[in-house]
Design an enzyme around this catalytic site. Structure first.
Site, PDB file in Angstrom:
ATOM      1  N   CYS A 112     -30.798 -52.573 -39.756  1.00 64.05           N
ATOM      2  CA  CYS A 112     -31.318 -53.689 -40.537  1.00 64.05           C
ATOM      3  C   CYS A 112     -30.196 -54.194 -41.446  1.00 64.05           C
ATOM      4  CB  CYS A 112     -32.516 -53.241 -41.367  1.00 64.05           C
ATOM      5  SG  CYS A 112     -33.251 -54.594 -42.293  1.00 64.05           S
ATOM      6  N   LEU A 113     -29.518 -55.230 -40.981  1.00 60.64           N
ATOM      7  CA  LEU A 113     -28.441 -55.862 -41.739  1.00 60.64           C
ATOM      8  C   LEU A 113     -28.646 -57.363 -41.597  1.00 60.64           C
ATOM      9  CD1 LEU A 113     -25.782 -55.417 -43.329  1.00 60.64           C
ATOM     10  CD2 LEU A 113     -24.585 -55.463 -41.132  1.00 60.64           C
TER      11      LEU A 113
END
Length: 183
Positions: A112-113
């Site tokens: 999750c970036l």
């Protein structure tokens, strides 16, 4: 202008005849941009890039990150990058190969970036993504988690989170999950 095309065509024919090959692989725009990005990489000493399928296969590669500060200091984390032919108009697909106790990386390796999702723009590059991944290890973010349990512990009890990270990196259990040693 017309002469320029004839000269290029003649050069290509000569090259094909000299090599005995009639097929020259043409690079996609994505491959050309990726080649440029990789040649301009400016990685910290704690990050490495390798090409398991050889340098001819640029669109799939691996990055290893060894954070030298924060909760994950001393660990080694590997990521696979798959880059689409339409790069940079589509973000690379990044997966964490190392099972890690982290609020922004789930147990399947999904990352999750924000710059890999909604905030991706064609002006960003591979260097930016690698620095973003490195930043996840120096400053994990509990506000946008994939691993909600780890995020809750980080938010509510940072000392317990640090203990869980150390146990996981040493190859122990956190809850019911066994993590491989990565230090």
């Amino acid at each position: 202008m017309i002469r320029l095309f004839k000269v290029k065509e003649k050069q290509r024919e000569l090259a094909e005849n000299a090599n005995g090959a009639s097929h020259v692989k043409k690079q996609s725009a994505g491959e050309l941009r990726l080649h440029k990005d990789i040649s301009e990489l400016n990685l910290p000493k704690s990050c490495n890039i390798c090409f398991p399928n050889g340098k001819d296969e640029l669109m799939n590669f691996e990055v290893t990150i060894r954070p030298d500060e924060g909760f994950y200091s001393g660990g080694t984390f590997s990521f696979t990058f798959q880059v689409a032919p339409i790069y940079p108009h589509e973000a690379p697909k990044v997966k964490c190969k190392t099972k890690v106790y982290h609020p922004n990386i789930d147990l399947e390796g999904n990352v999750c970036l924000n710059i890999l999702r909604e905030d991706w723009k064609p002006v960003l590059n591979i260097n930016t993504v690698i620095y973003g991944l490195y930043h996840l290890f120096t400053e994990p973010n509990y506000e946008d988690p994939l691993n909600h349990d780890a995020a809750a512990v980080l938010r509510d009890n940072p000392k317990m989170f640090e203990s869980n990270v150390r146990r996981a990196m040493a190859g122990g259990y956190v809850g019911q999950t066994l993590f491989p040693r990565c230090i």
